[in-house]
Design a protein around this motif. Sequence first.
Motif, short mmCIF file in Angstrom:
data_model
loop_
_atom_site.label_atom_id
_atom_site.label_comp_id
_atom_site.label_asym_id
_atom_site.label_seq_id
_atom_site.Cartn_x
_atom_site.Cartn_y
_atom_site.Cartn_z
N UNK A 29 -1.81 -2.69 10.48
CA UNK A 29 -2.13 -1.78 9.36
C UNK A 29 -0.95 -1.74 8.38
N UNK A 30 -1.18 -1.27 7.15
CA UNK A 30 -0.09 -1.17 6.19
C UNK A 30 0.85 0.00 6.48
N UNK A 31 2.05 -0.12 5.95
CA UNK A 31 3.02 0.98 5.94
C UNK A 31 2.98 1.65 4.58
N UNK A 32 3.12 2.96 4.56
CA UNK A 32 3.41 3.67 3.31
C UNK A 32 4.71 4.43 3.53
N UNK A 33 5.67 4.23 2.65
CA UNK A 33 6.86 5.07 2.82
C UNK A 33 6.98 6.07 1.68
N UNK A 77 -2.35 5.74 -2.12
CA UNK A 77 -2.12 5.07 -0.83
C UNK A 77 -2.43 5.91 0.41
N UNK A 125 12.05 2.93 7.42
CA UNK A 125 11.23 1.80 6.95
C UNK A 125 11.22 0.62 7.93
N UNK A 128 7.82 -0.76 9.65
CA UNK A 128 7.30 -2.11 9.37
C UNK A 128 7.09 -2.91 10.65
N UNK A 129 8.07 -2.85 11.54
CA UNK A 129 7.93 -3.61 12.79
C UNK A 129 6.77 -3.03 13.61
N UNK A 169 4.13 -1.47 12.48
CA UNK A 169 2.86 -1.75 11.80
C UNK A 169 2.29 -3.12 12.19
N UNK A 170 3.18 -4.06 12.52
CA UNK A 170 2.70 -5.39 12.95
C UNK A 170 1.82 -5.29 14.19
#
Lengths: 190, 190
Positions: free
Chosen positions: B74-78, B113, B62, B66-67, B69-70
């Motif tokens: 775009x969004x993250x999906x875990x 998602x 995760x 997240x880092x 995705x910046x």
Amino acid sequence: MKLLEERILRDGECRPGDVLKVDSFLNHQIDVNLLCEIGREFERLFHEAGVTKILTVEASGIGVACITAQFFGVPVVFAKKSKTSNIANDVYSAKVDSYTHGVTNTVVVSKQYLHPEDRVLIVDDFLAKGQALLGLSEIVRQAGAQIVGAGIVIEKAYQGGGDLLREQGVRVESLARIASLDPEKGITFM
Amino acid sequence: MKLLEERILRDGECRPGDVLKVDSFLNHQIDVNLLCEIGREFERLFHEAGVTKILTVEASGIGVACITAQFFGVPVVFAKKSKTSNIANDVYSAKVDSYTHGVTNTVVVSKQYLHPEDRVLIVDDFLAKGQALLGLSEIVRQAGAQIVGAGIVIEKAYQGGGDLLREQGVRVESLARIASLDPEKGITFM
């Protein structure tokens, strides 16, 4: 934090059993732009606190902790959920009752990653009855480190965990504090 | 990625049982500055891929997701590890054998998602036998979405998971590819 409250009202779902579902932007799909604003706000709130480490617990705290840590320029440590009750002697540990899942986990942090000189900001996505936060606080105390506070994305204020921690002298800053949650009447904030 | 290889040589520990311990900077304590460089590199590698979503699996993927995705915006999906074998019909699911823990997990992603029009970059901290990556690929396929590739921090190349995926036509980019791991002789890269 207005942006967050608006997002909760727009995309959060009240479910039976006192569940606020924010899966679409916080803890399944993650809106990283929103996390950035959240991290920036935590940094503003704890700017003077001399934070040396961000502590969270797996899994859904990790995203907000990592994004927040960028603004502080410090490492993240995440407590791991341990399946065994045999705890090695090279870790700090605490028991955490999970409100959502109805189980008790032991969470552990290696002694290598928390030290007496650390000034720890605890970060988590949710605060309800405060069990996770109490467990993390206990771990910081075992390390002899200082808790400078807790940065929480969403506090279900009516469940009392936040006030429990505040009474213990922990500075708890929650970016959205929910006063009530009702599938019929919707969400109200403090 | 030279910075990452140097860090693995400096702070990684070879443990018996073919374990590379990178707890001090990647999957217990997290060096967020290093993750930033990793995220930047993934963006450079997949710049032209039209990524619309980053997909990972809890827990240690995760942070890097997240880092990263910046940099893509775009969004993250875990994917979540499910304890029950009763899988709801509103999720995509796949079975994943965990090499480290010797168990089989079911991982799930809500159908909300991932969509057929998504161009998905899978991101994870480790790739060994490829089980997690195969499970995530399976989920993307169930969604009818496109896998543009996989961004991996550390690939244990000698365990074959990366090549298995490459043979299936998945573009796998690993920032450190380990050729051998030996408590006596140390770590060598490809």
